[in-house]
Scaffold this motif. Structure first.
Motif, mmCIF file in Angstrom:
data_model
loop_
_atom_site.group_PDB
_atom_site.id
_atom_site.type_symbol
_atom_site.label_atom_id
_atom_site.label_comp_id
_atom_site.label_asym_id
_atom_site.label_seq_id
_atom_site.Cartn_x
_atom_site.Cartn_y
_atom_site.Cartn_z
ATOM 1 N N PHE A 110 -41.209 -68.331 63.727
ATOM 2 C CA PHE A 110 -39.687 -68.220 63.390
ATOM 3 C C PHE A 110 -39.071 -67.129 63.973
ATOM 4 C CE2 PHE A 110 -42.040 -71.325 60.363
ATOM 5 C CZ PHE A 110 -41.081 -72.182 60.012
ATOM 6 N N SER A 111 -37.623 -67.260 63.807
ATOM 7 C CA SER A 111 -36.984 -66.091 64.161
ATOM 8 C C SER A 111 -36.982 -64.934 63.508
ATOM 9 C CB SER A 111 -35.362 -66.649 64.407
ATOM 10 O OG SER A 111 -35.342 -67.817 65.516
ATOM 11 N N THR A 112 -37.233 -65.190 61.903
ATOM 12 C CA THR A 112 -37.225 -63.781 61.137
ATOM 13 C C THR A 112 -38.451 -64.356 59.938
ATOM 14 O OG1 THR A 112 -35.658 -64.698 59.410
ATOM 15 C CG2 THR A 112 -34.650 -63.583 61.351
ATOM 16 N N GLY A 113 -38.963 -63.319 59.163
ATOM 17 C CA GLY A 113 -39.795 -63.636 58.274
ATOM 18 C C GLY A 113 -38.979 -64.688 57.156
ATOM 19 N N TYR A 114 -37.897 -64.212 56.954
ATOM 20 C CA TYR A 114 -36.795 -64.892 55.753
ATOM 21 C C TYR A 114 -37.106 -66.312 56.310
ATOM 22 C CZ TYR A 114 -32.787 -66.648 53.125
ATOM 23 O OH TYR A 114 -32.066 -67.153 52.293
ATOM 24 N N GLN A 115 -36.848 -66.595 57.456
ATOM 25 C CA GLN A 115 -36.740 -68.032 57.972
ATOM 26 C C GLN A 115 -38.192 -68.637 57.937
ATOM 27 O OE1 GLN A 115 -34.569 -67.212 61.575
ATOM 28 N NE2 GLN A 115 -32.722 -68.147 60.844
ATOM 29 N N ALA A 116 -39.171 -68.093 58.085
ATOM 30 C CA ALA A 116 -40.641 -68.541 57.957
ATOM 31 C C ALA A 116 -40.709 -68.950 56.557
ATOM 32 C CB ALA A 116 -41.675 -67.335 58.162
ATOM 33 N N ASN A 117 -40.344 -68.371 55.706
ATOM 34 C CA ASN A 117 -40.362 -68.981 54.190
ATOM 35 C C ASN A 117 -39.420 -70.031 53.975
ATOM 36 O OD1 ASN A 117 -42.654 -67.707 52.901
ATOM 37 N ND2 ASN A 117 -41.512 -65.951 52.314
ATOM 38 N N LEU A 118 -38.204 -69.984 54.230
ATOM 39 C CA LEU A 118 -37.096 -70.997 54.210
ATOM 40 C C LEU A 118 -37.733 -72.239 54.746
ATOM 41 C CD1 LEU A 118 -34.358 -70.380 52.597
ATOM 42 C CD2 LEU A 118 -33.383 -70.495 54.794
ATOM 43 N N GLY A 119 -38.059 -72.130 55.888
ATOM 44 C CA GLY A 119 -38.143 -73.053 57.017
ATOM 45 C C GLY A 119 -39.587 -73.844 56.617
ATOM 46 N N THR A 120 -40.785 -73.038 56.104
ATOM 47 C CA THR A 120 -41.730 -73.822 55.618
ATOM 48 C C THR A 120 -41.896 -74.448 54.285
ATOM 49 O OG1 THR A 120 -43.253 -71.961 56.948
ATOM 50 C CG2 THR A 120 -44.396 -73.331 55.315
ATOM 51 N N ILE A 121 -41.436 -73.735 53.374
ATOM 52 C CA ILE A 121 -41.079 -74.275 52.039
ATOM 53 C C ILE A 121 -40.432 -75.460 51.899
ATOM 54 C CG2 ILE A 121 -40.507 -73.938 49.667
ATOM 55 C CD1 ILE A 121 -41.092 -70.761 50.011
ATOM 56 N N SER A 122 -39.324 -75.596 52.871
ATOM 57 C CA SER A 122 -38.341 -76.766 52.516
ATOM 58 C C SER A 122 -38.816 -77.859 53.393
ATOM 59 C CB SER A 122 -37.006 -76.143 53.086
ATOM 60 O OG SER A 122 -37.178 -75.837 54.702
ATOM 61 N N ALA A 123 -39.799 -77.517 54.395
ATOM 62 C CA ALA A 123 -40.229 -78.805 55.242
ATOM 63 C C ALA A 123 -41.831 -79.316 54.357
ATOM 64 C CB ALA A 123 -40.681 -78.214 56.706
#
Length: 396
Positions: free
Chosen positions: A111-124
């Motif tokens: 992902f483009s940031t670590g923040y987005q890694a959590n946001l994108g993984t959990i929401s998916a």
């Protein structure tokens, strides 16, 4: 026209009150120029850096810098698009394969940031029919990912396996998926999670377990794979999330798993789908830093030694630190006014640490958060301890 910022009046008032107590704004400290990994120019003075998360000192890696320069010159400075539309370069896939191999897993998604890694993984991974069980001290990115997912959220007491088990037992008739999320090292306190105990619990209750190793990747474990490696329970962690912005010194994030379903996440994760991908020079620098991390295990040994030196020094002074020894060492203070005075005095004396204030801190108490690096010399750590001691004596 109504004031669009009217809803933030209470925040503005609190911010103004805070600033009146401090000679400088603690949220706008500028490192004008890093002179090395451990020293920077702040307010025109050479200042010891003990608040950067640059655990292995690799943000100053010449190998990574050279890789970034050469890649920018040959591939340009940006991808201009998202991974699924027009922003996938061969370098993205190279990094994903390298990281998957590093963690000995089948799949990696960056992902483009670590923040987005959590946001994108959990929401998916979960939706409204599922349940998330979150450690109470979870990072904001985990809570934001939970909101985006729509899943039911149940918090359990920080680092408390018994409380987690009690709450899971109440869900025995729940038909949706159950996902436990814990961090390897907690970013505010440096506490280390009992992941091995959480693994035993998730097996008993048919749940999945995701570990956020943002602050432990490259830091703990014989090969730097984090707390799960340290506690010998890697194979039972279903999803590992982390960031490049700590031990690798660049930017970006990742999700690692053996679950083949991870490929569906690329079509279901909005924080992955609807943002520009990592630029090529950042990927090149990250690959070079990962090679440094693998080639120099002595950095982790030095880091642990440095963390133990700072932790012992602060405890000898009589400061209130946690019991865990990790690269994150937090000094807990009684109130915000005291914390502001303490933090300003440290900076005036040439020591930069992070001032962390409620509500971003556990138990609503302010913290002086230190992050140690492998690059720190014993003399620099002694100097930091000496500055802490001088300032602490002012309060007696």
């Amino acid at each position: 026209m109504n004031n669009i910022f009217a809803k933030h009046e209470a925040l503005q008032k609190a911010y103004k009150n805070l600033i009146t107590l401090s000679p400088r704004d603690p949220f706008h400290v500028v490192i004008e120029r890093p002179l090395s990994a451990t020293v920077g120019i702040i307010e025109g003075r050479e200042t010891l850096l003990f608040g950067t998360n640059n655990y292995l000192g690799l943000s100053q890696s010449q190998k990574a810098a050279q890789a970034a320069i050469e890649t920018a010159q040959t591939m340009g400075v940006g991808t201009t698009g998202s991974r699924i539309a027009n922003g996938t370069f061969g370098l993205h896939q190279t990094l994903e394969k390298k990281l998957a191999a590093f963690f000995r897993r089948k799949h990696c998604m960056i992902f483009s940031t670590g923040y987005q890694a959590n946001l994108g993984t959990i929401s998916a991974l979960v939706n409204k029919d599922d349940v998330l069980l979150l450690d109470a001290d979870s990072h904001a990115s985990i809570y934001d990912g939970a909101k985006l997912s729509g899943a039911q959220v149940i918090r359990f007491r920080h680092n408390d396996p018994a409380d987690l088990e009690k709450r899971l037992a109440r869900l025995k008739n729940h038909t949706g998926a159950k996902l436990i999320i814990a961090e390897g090292i907690y970013s505010m306190t440096g506490n280390i999670a009992p992941l091995k105990e959480f693994v035993d619990i998730k097996k008993r209750h048919g749940a999945y377990l995701m570990a956020d190793e943002a602050h432990s990747f490259g830091v703990l474990g014989e090969h730097g794979r984090g707390v799960a490696e340290l506690q010998n329970c890697e194979d039972d962690i279903d999803f590992i999330v982390g960031t490049f912005s700590k031990s690798l010194g660049t930017v970006g994030g990742y999700c690692i798993s053996d679950n083949d379903g991870i490929n569906l996440m690329r079509l279901a994760s909005r924080p992955y789908m609807f943002t520009a991908s990592l630029p090529p020079e950042i990927i090149a620098a990250t690959l070079a830093a990962l090679e440094d991390l693998e080639a120099h295990p002595e950095l982790r040994v030095k880091l642990q030694k440095n963390a133990a030196q700072l932790h012992a020094g602060l405890q000898d002074i009589g400061l209130n630190t946690g019991s865990h020894i990790s690269p994150v060492i937090a000094v807990t203070l009684d109130n915000i006014a005291q914390a502001l005075t303490f933090w300003n005095a440290l900076l005036e004396s040439g020591l930069y640490v992070n001032l962390s204030l409620p509500p971003a801190t556990p138990d609503e108490r302010p913290l002086l958060r230190c992050s140690v690096m492998a690059a720190h010399s014993p003399q620099e750590i002694d100097k930091a301890i000496s500055i802490f001691k001088s300032v602490y004596n002012m309060f007696k």
